[in-house]
Design a protein around this motif. Structure first.
Motif, PDB file in Angstrom:
ATOM      1  N   ALA A  26     -16.146  36.073 -21.847  1.00 34.35           N
ATOM      2  CA  ALA A  26     -14.926  35.279 -22.012  1.00 34.35           C
ATOM      3  C   ALA A  26     -15.167  33.833 -21.579  1.00 34.35           C
ATOM      4  N   ALA A  27     -15.877  33.655 -20.468  1.00 33.21           N
ATOM      5  CA  ALA A  27     -16.185  32.302 -19.998  1.00 33.21           C
ATOM      6  C   ALA A  27     -17.082  31.573 -20.992  1.00 33.21           C
TER       7      ALA A  27
ATOM      8  N   GLU B 110     -15.875  39.174 -18.197  1.00 34.72           N
ATOM      9  CA  GLU B 110     -15.661  37.843 -17.634  1.00 34.72           C
ATOM     10  C   GLU B 110     -16.739  36.864 -18.098  1.00 34.72           C
TER      11      GLU B 110
ATOM     12  N   LEU C 259     -17.151  31.960 -24.259  1.00 31.62           N
ATOM     13  CA  LEU C 259     -16.336  31.545 -25.395  1.00 31.62           C
ATOM     14  C   LEU C 259     -15.394  30.404 -25.014  1.00 31.62           C
ATOM     15  N   ARG C 260     -14.816  30.489 -23.824  1.00 33.32           N
ATOM     16  CA  ARG C 260     -13.843  29.485 -23.399  1.00 33.32           C
ATOM     17  C   ARG C 260     -14.490  28.115 -23.180  1.00 33.32           C
ATOM     18  N   ASN C 261     -15.701  28.109 -22.618  1.00 30.97           N
ATOM     19  CA  ASN C 261     -16.344  26.860 -22.217  1.00 30.97           C
ATOM     20  C   ASN C 261     -17.549  26.502 -23.085  1.00 30.97           C
TER      21      ASN C 261
END
Length: 335
Positions: free
Chosen positions: A186-187, A183, A189-191
């Motif tokens: 992933a966060a 998590e 990379l996403r943000n």
């Protein structure tokens, strides 16, 4: 252990046959592999003493002396005659010896190129990393140099994978930790904010030896996250270098402070943070990984506003393995 031993032996059998290590005529020349290796070291180090060659190759002194004597008989090497002690006479290739070395070297490069030509670019990179990592695992001091660089595509996820494996082995932290690792990355990379955040990798000859993240917490506070150093790469100063990289980046970007979350049981990580100016400002016990464990929040002010009497305390964040050293540090090994 039995399975590991058989795996190594099976590879050794394959590789000695693959490279012709047991051929009497290595690469269809007038030398065997040991003699070719000796020629290579003479060419690389010349003029070189026999003692230096013995140290480099780890050969029996008598065996080495006999090979050098054969090279002299063939007219491939010459010794400086200034000393009566043969061990103190520098050895160098003659023009004939250099021609033999060049022939062997070119044939060896051709053979390796033929192996690599059959591979795709990705397969070639996989092979280079696997070979380098094998060398470092079997001889941790094989290469002492490392570089710190931004993470490449795919490496952010590799950090989550490696930390999950290493913490499971060292502390028994399993699926719950792995979910938090996934998590967190992933966060990231996403943000991702390229002008305010970064993931850095410690690189040893193309192999990931460790990594760290720095993320924007808002209100001029940065968070150091997911620090780890691979077991084979410890005792090189990599952990300190990664932390200093985060601090330097945070200063350059105008952050007022850097914060992190770690665990009391991770002594080596805590020593790294203390060496680099962080102080523990709060502790709390949690059960996120099963058994109760004490987490710690550490803080590093980067400006006077962050250390004044009205300085803001670091904001609590959801449990995640922020800023921790990897498994194995409890045995005394750390970067």
């Amino acid at each position: 252990m039995d399975q590991a031993i058989e795996s190594v032996r099976a590879f050794n059998r394959f590789f000695t046959r693959h490279v012709g290590a047991i051929d009497a005529r290595f690469l269809d020349t007038d030398v065997n592999l040991a003699e070719a290796r000796l020629l290579f070291e003479i060419a690389r180090q010349q003029p070189v003493l026999a003692n230096a060659l013995q140290d480099t190759l780890g050969l029996d002194r008598g065996y080495l002396s006999r090979m050098i004597a054969r090279f002299e008989t063939r007219g491939w090497v010459i010794r400086d005659r200034l000393s009566e002690d043969a061990r103190a006479r520098p050895i160098a290739l003659t023009p004939k010896g250099h021609a033999i070395f060049t022939l062997i070297d070119e044939r060896q490069r051709t053979a390796v190129a033929q192996d690599l030509d059959r591979l795709s670019v990705v397969e070639r990179d996989d092979l280079m990393q696997a070979l380098t990592k094998a060398r470092l695992l079997l001889d941790p001091q094989a290469c002492a140099r490392f570089t710190i660089r931004p993470a490449r595509t795919g490496e952010v996820s590799q950090v989550a994978t490696r930390q999950s494996i290493l913490y499971a082995q060292s502390h028994g932290w399993g699926r719950e930790l792995e979910a938090l690792e996934a998590e967190t990355t992933a966060a990231f990379l996403r943000n991702f904010k390229p002008d305010r955040e970064q993931c850095w990798v410690a690189d040893i000859e193309g192999v990931m030896a460790g990594a760290v993240f720095l993320t924007d917490e808002g209100e001029d506070v940065a968070r150091l996250r997911l620090l780890h150093v691979e077991p084979f790469a410890r005792q090189r100063g990599i952990g300190d270098a990664l932390v200093r990289t985060c601090i330097g980046f945070a200063r350059d970007k105008g952050y007022a402070a850097v914060t992190l979350w770690t665990h009391t049981v991770l002594d080596a990580a805590r020593r790294i943070y203390a060496r680099n100016g962080f102080t523990c400002v709060s502790t709390d016990v949690h059960h996120a990984f099963g058994d109760p464990v004490q987490g710690e929040t550490w803080h590093l002010p980067l400006s006077q506003a962050a250390i004044g009497p009205h300085a803001r305390s670091p904001r609590p964040v959801p449990l995640a393995p922020f800023g921790e050293e990897v498994a194995g540090e409890h045995r005394g090994g750390h970067a």
